[in-house]
Write a protein that holds these residues in place. Structure first.
Motif, PDB file in Angstrom:
ATOM      1  N   ALA A 127       1.086  72.860 -35.277  1.00  0.00           N
ATOM      2  CA  ALA A 127       2.132  73.455 -36.119  1.00  0.00           C
ATOM      3  C   ALA A 127       3.400  73.599 -35.287  1.00  0.00           C
ATOM      4  O   ALA A 127       3.427  73.271 -34.095  1.00  0.00           O
ATOM      5  N   ALA A 128       4.445  74.090 -35.899  1.00  0.00           N
ATOM      6  CA  ALA A 128       5.741  74.187 -35.227  1.00  0.00           C
ATOM      7  C   ALA A 128       6.089  75.627 -34.866  1.00  0.00           C
ATOM      8  O   ALA A 128       5.791  76.557 -35.623  1.00  0.00           O
ATOM      9  N   ASN A 129       6.718  75.794 -33.747  1.00  0.00           N
ATOM     10  CA  ASN A 129       7.275  77.100 -33.406  1.00  0.00           C
ATOM     11  C   ASN A 129       8.293  77.516 -34.466  1.00  0.00           C
ATOM     12  O   ASN A 129       9.023  76.689 -35.007  1.00  0.00           O
ATOM     13  N   ASN A 130       8.297  78.796 -34.751  1.00  0.00           N
ATOM     14  CA  ASN A 130       9.183  79.385 -35.769  1.00  0.00           C
ATOM     15  C   ASN A 130       8.862  78.953 -37.195  1.00  0.00           C
ATOM     16  O   ASN A 130       9.657  79.171 -38.106  1.00  0.00           O
ATOM     17  N   ALA A 131       7.686  78.357 -37.378  1.00  0.00           N
ATOM     18  CA  ALA A 131       7.258  77.993 -38.730  1.00  0.00           C
ATOM     19  C   ALA A 131       6.745  79.219 -39.459  1.00  0.00           C
ATOM     20  O   ALA A 131       6.250  80.174 -38.849  1.00  0.00           O
ATOM     21  N   TYR A 132       6.849  79.175 -40.785  1.00  0.00           N
ATOM     22  CA  TYR A 132       6.221  80.203 -41.618  1.00  0.00           C
ATOM     23  C   TYR A 132       5.421  79.506 -42.708  1.00  0.00           C
ATOM     24  O   TYR A 132       5.962  78.685 -43.466  1.00  0.00           O
ATOM     25  N   HIS A 133       4.120  79.855 -42.796  1.00  0.00           N
ATOM     26  CA  HIS A 133       3.254  79.228 -43.798  1.00  0.00           C
ATOM     27  C   HIS A 133       2.472  80.233 -44.642  1.00  0.00           C
ATOM     28  O   HIS A 133       1.664  79.828 -45.481  1.00  0.00           O
ATOM     29  N   GLY A 134       2.702  81.525 -44.442  1.00  0.00           N
ATOM     30  CA  GLY A 134       1.978  82.505 -45.232  1.00  0.00           C
ATOM     31  C   GLY A 134       1.362  83.581 -44.360  1.00  0.00           C
ATOM     32  O   GLY A 134       1.473  83.551 -43.134  1.00  0.00           O
ATOM     33  N   ASN A 135       0.646  84.504 -45.004  1.00  0.00           N
ATOM     34  CA  ASN A 135       0.162  85.678 -44.278  1.00  0.00           C
ATOM     35  C   ASN A 135      -1.343  85.884 -44.305  1.00  0.00           C
ATOM     36  O   ASN A 135      -1.823  86.856 -43.733  1.00  0.00           O
ATOM     37  N   THR A 136      -2.110  85.023 -44.963  1.00  0.00           N
ATOM     38  CA  THR A 136      -3.554  85.103 -44.805  1.00  0.00           C
ATOM     39  C   THR A 136      -3.928  84.527 -43.437  1.00  0.00           C
ATOM     40  O   THR A 136      -3.096  83.934 -42.758  1.00  0.00           O
ATOM     41  N   MET A 137      -5.167  84.692 -43.023  1.00  0.00           N
ATOM     42  CA  MET A 137      -5.492  84.461 -41.618  1.00  0.00           C
ATOM     43  C   MET A 137      -5.271  83.015 -41.162  1.00  0.00           C
ATOM     44  O   MET A 137      -4.756  82.767 -40.076  1.00  0.00           O
ATOM     45  N   ILE A 181       0.940  70.212 -39.320  1.00  0.00           N
ATOM     46  CA  ILE A 181       1.482  70.902 -40.488  1.00  0.00           C
ATOM     47  C   ILE A 181       2.910  71.344 -40.178  1.00  0.00           C
ATOM     48  O   ILE A 181       3.171  72.013 -39.168  1.00  0.00           O
ATOM     49  N   LEU A 182       3.829  70.935 -41.037  1.00  0.00           N
ATOM     50  CA  LEU A 182       5.240  71.260 -40.872  1.00  0.00           C
ATOM     51  C   LEU A 182       5.836  71.670 -42.207  1.00  0.00           C
ATOM     52  O   LEU A 182       5.406  71.189 -43.264  1.00  0.00           O
ATOM     53  N   GLU A 183       6.831  72.541 -42.156  1.00  0.00           N
ATOM     54  CA  GLU A 183       7.688  72.734 -43.313  1.00  0.00           C
ATOM     55  C   GLU A 183       8.667  71.568 -43.341  1.00  0.00           C
ATOM     56  O   GLU A 183       9.246  71.225 -42.316  1.00  0.00           O
ATOM     57  N   THR A 184       8.865  70.975 -44.502  1.00  0.00           N
ATOM     58  CA  THR A 184       9.836  69.883 -44.581  1.00  0.00           C
ATOM     59  C   THR A 184      11.213  70.370 -44.141  1.00  0.00           C
ATOM     60  O   THR A 184      11.951  69.674 -43.449  1.00  0.00           O
ATOM     61  N   ILE A 185      11.563  71.580 -44.557  1.00  0.00           N
ATOM     62  CA  ILE A 185      12.736  72.292 -44.057  1.00  0.00           C
ATOM     63  C   ILE A 185      12.242  73.650 -43.590  1.00  0.00           C
ATOM     64  O   ILE A 185      11.637  74.388 -44.367  1.00  0.00           O
ATOM     65  N   GLN A 186      12.466  73.984 -42.331  1.00  0.00           N
ATOM     66  CA  GLN A 186      11.959  75.264 -41.832  1.00  0.00           C
ATOM     67  C   GLN A 186      12.695  76.416 -42.522  1.00  0.00           C
ATOM     68  O   GLN A 186      13.919  76.539 -42.418  1.00  0.00           O
ATOM     69  N   GLY A 187      11.934  77.261 -43.223  1.00  0.00           N
ATOM     70  CA  GLY A 187      12.532  78.318 -44.025  1.00  0.00           C
ATOM     71  C   GLY A 187      12.847  79.587 -43.261  1.00  0.00           C
ATOM     72  O   GLY A 187      13.998  79.952 -43.073  1.00  0.00           O
ATOM     73  N   GLY A 188      11.812  80.281 -42.816  1.00  0.00           N
ATOM     74  CA  GLY A 188      11.992  81.559 -42.139  1.00  0.00           C
ATOM     75  C   GLY A 188      12.822  81.458 -40.881  1.00  0.00           C
ATOM     76  O   GLY A 188      13.445  82.428 -40.440  1.00  0.00           O
ATOM     77  N   ALA A 189      12.866  80.272 -40.270  1.00  0.00           N
ATOM     78  CA  ALA A 189      13.604  80.066 -39.028  1.00  0.00           C
ATOM     79  C   ALA A 189      15.107  79.948 -39.248  1.00  0.00           C
ATOM     80  O   ALA A 189      15.876  79.937 -38.299  1.00  0.00           O
ATOM     81  N   ASP A 216       4.558  71.368 -45.907  1.00  0.00           N
ATOM     82  CA  ASP A 216       4.664  72.607 -46.671  1.00  0.00           C
ATOM     83  C   ASP A 216       5.993  72.584 -47.425  1.00  0.00           C
ATOM     84  O   ASP A 216       7.060  72.728 -46.836  1.00  0.00           O
ATOM     85  N   GLU A 217       5.884  72.379 -48.747  1.00  0.00           N
ATOM     86  CA  GLU A 217       7.073  72.386 -49.607  1.00  0.00           C
ATOM     87  C   GLU A 217       7.023  73.569 -50.574  1.00  0.00           C
ATOM     88  O   GLU A 217       7.564  73.504 -51.678  1.00  0.00           O
ATOM     89  N   ILE A 218       6.394  74.648 -50.138  1.00  0.00           N
ATOM     90  CA  ILE A 218       6.286  75.826 -50.996  1.00  0.00           C
ATOM     91  C   ILE A 218       7.668  76.322 -51.397  1.00  0.00           C
ATOM     92  O   ILE A 218       7.894  76.681 -52.556  1.00  0.00           O
ATOM     93  N   GLN A 219       8.603  76.291 -50.456  1.00  0.00           N
ATOM     94  CA  GLN A 219       9.952  76.752 -50.790  1.00  0.00           C
ATOM     95  C   GLN A 219      10.897  75.634 -51.231  1.00  0.00           C
ATOM     96  O   GLN A 219      11.564  75.775 -52.255  1.00  0.00           O
ATOM     97  N   PRO A 220      10.993  74.504 -50.521  1.00  0.00           N
ATOM     98  CA  PRO A 220      11.981  73.499 -50.923  1.00  0.00           C
ATOM     99  C   PRO A 220      11.582  72.622 -52.101  1.00  0.00           C
ATOM    100  O   PRO A 220      12.415  71.843 -52.587  1.00  0.00           O
ATOM    101  N   GLY A 221      10.348  72.737 -52.570  1.00  0.00           N
ATOM    102  CA  GLY A 221       9.902  71.893 -53.671  1.00  0.00           C
ATOM    103  C   GLY A 221      10.509  72.265 -55.011  1.00  0.00           C
ATOM    104  O   GLY A 221      11.183  73.269 -55.172  1.00  0.00           O
ATOM    105  N   LEU A 357      16.373  86.491 -44.021  1.00  0.00           N
ATOM    106  CA  LEU A 357      15.356  85.498 -43.709  1.00  0.00           C
ATOM    107  C   LEU A 357      14.333  86.126 -42.768  1.00  0.00           C
ATOM    108  O   LEU A 357      14.627  87.107 -42.081  1.00  0.00           O
ATOM    109  N   LEU A 358      13.148  85.537 -42.700  1.00  0.00           N
ATOM    110  CA  LEU A 358      12.056  86.164 -41.947  1.00  0.00           C
ATOM    111  C   LEU A 358      12.318  86.251 -40.450  1.00  0.00           C
ATOM    112  O   LEU A 358      12.129  87.302 -39.833  1.00  0.00           O
ATOM    113  N   PHE A 359      12.700  85.133 -39.827  1.00  0.00           N
ATOM    114  CA  PHE A 359      12.726  85.081 -38.369  1.00  0.00           C
ATOM    115  C   PHE A 359      14.130  84.946 -37.794  1.00  0.00           C
ATOM    116  O   PHE A 359      14.284  84.980 -36.579  1.00  0.00           O
TER     117      PHE A 359
END
Length: 397
Positions: A127-137, A181-189, A216-221, A357-359
């Motif tokens: 995964a990528a530093n400063n990525a955000y993918h959710g809060n479950t484990m 696993i990557l965000e297509t566009i890093q959101g929280g960062a 991960d296109e949860i946000q940009p999709g 933003l998150l981060f």
């Protein structure tokens, strides 16, 4: 009601905004005193078609009159979910043909990670530093922000982190890697776009090593960047696509999409490789279907880039150092977090909804409904500029 909110409902921060909501419509949220608040956040990119869009409300109403929950996911043939999945496949590249519907973005990430490990027989996730993918484990395990993870360790093992947009880090993808696993566009960062064909380079390295690429296109999709999905801007196709947020115009939903061959591995060894009670809920699926139809049959997505340009043209101020992002997924960058806090909280008093933003503490989120009008954009941008003009310059330095 506010007192009860703080006493009986669990809080996520010590100081929530605590706007008392009466109703919402279009680009506005109305408080219990009847005041209209212009929404530049859209439920954090979730309300794609605005609040209480008549087509979504009607689709939900019609479905609730037929049936709601009838059986756990995957056992009964339910028309809204089948029709939606088929239409989604029509609008996606050929290998993204089979959809697993779940309840949220973070559950979709969990399913995608399980699928990658099951299909490849490998365990390593990158995964990528400063990525955000959710809060479950599992999702937290591939989130690249230690401050958010430290209190909940140990998380799932065999996760490695690379720097987003770093070509040199790609040699860390090896034949031990199940998936990147990557965000297509890093959101929280801070709404960081891939640059210099980064995603093409990741795709090539994954192909060479037999690793899967999860985007991960949860946000940009769903039109937020001016394409139905953001990966379309960058000339690549993921092996697994993760979606959510704007998918059902404000109702709770998520999904992961892959090839039929890949998805079939969740059926056995073990059976019930991923299960969910409410995933594919017919009411949510009906809202998702109505949303997808509206996005693909109207000119909304086409207009997104023009609306982006309007924001960029109007939001010019010495305090705004940069505007990051694409389409209606924008972040205003400032010199200090203090300016951000001032702007978000002062705008709230002026009944303009902005958010953090998150981060990236120096950024203000702008992610309005895709249906926002030019007049509403102009109105909100003027409020932002006026507030920045009122900011005391001596507190900037």
């Amino acid at each position: 009601m506010k007192k009860d909110f703080f006493k009986y409902q669990a809080q996520t921060t010590p100081h929530p905004l605590a706007l008392e909501v009466s109703h919402a419509n279009g680009s506005y949220i109305y408080d219990t005193e009847g005041n209209a608040h212009l929404d530049f956040v859209a439920g954090v990119s979730a309300c794609s078609l605005g609040h209480c869009n008549p087509k979504i409300v009607e689709a939900v109403r019609l479905q609730t009159e037929k049936y709601m929950h009838v059986m756990v996911y995957g056992e009964y043939v339910q028309e809204p979910a089948v029709t939606y999945s088929k239409l989604l496949a029509f609008h996606l590249p050929e290998k993204l043909e089979t959809t697993y519907l779940v309840n949220s973005g973070t559950e979709a990430i969990e399913g995608a990670l399980k699928l990658a490990r099951r299909y490849t027989g490998r365990t390593e996730l990158i995964a990528a530093n400063n990525a955000y993918h959710g809060n479950t484990m599992g999702s937290l395990s591939v989130t690249g922000y230690e401050e958010r993870k430290r209190a909940f360790r140990p998380l799932i093992p065999d996760v490695t982190f690379i720097n987003f947009n770093s070509k040199s880090d790609l040699n860390r993808i090896t034949k031990k890697t199940a998936a990147v696993i990557l965000e297509t566009i890093q959101g929280g960062a801070g709404f960081i776009l891939p640059k210099d064909d980064y995603l093409k380079k990741v795709r090539k390295r994954c192909n060479e090593m037999g690793a899967l690429l999860i985007l991960d296109e949860i946000q940009p999709g769903f039109g937020r960047t001016g394409k139905l999905f953001a990966f379309e801007h960058f000339g690549i196709v993921p092996d697994i696509l993760v979606i959510g947020k704007g998918m059902a115009s404000g109702l709770p939903v998520g999904a992961f999409v892959a090839s039929h061959k890949m998805m079939n591995t969740l059926q056995e060894n073990p059976k019930l490789g991923h299960i969910t009670t409410f995933g594919g809920n017919p009411v949510i699926a009906a809202a998702s279907l109505a949303t997808l139809k509206e996005l693909t049959e109207s000119q909304l997505i086409t207009a997104v880039l023009k609306k982006e340009q309007r924001f960029r043209t109007l939001l010019v101020h010495p305090l705004i150092k940069e505007i990051r992002g694409k389409g209606l997924m924008l972040a205003l960058l400032f010199k200090t977090p203090e300016i951000v806090n001032y702007l978000v909280l002062s705008a709230a008093k002026k009944r303009l909804i902005l958010f953090w933003l998150l981060f990236e503490p120096k950024a203000v989120r702008i992610s309005p409904p895709l249906t926002i009008s030019d007049e509403e954009i102009t109105k909100g941008c003027k409020q932002i500029v006026d507030l920045l003009n009122e900011y005391k310059s001596d507190t900037v330095n």
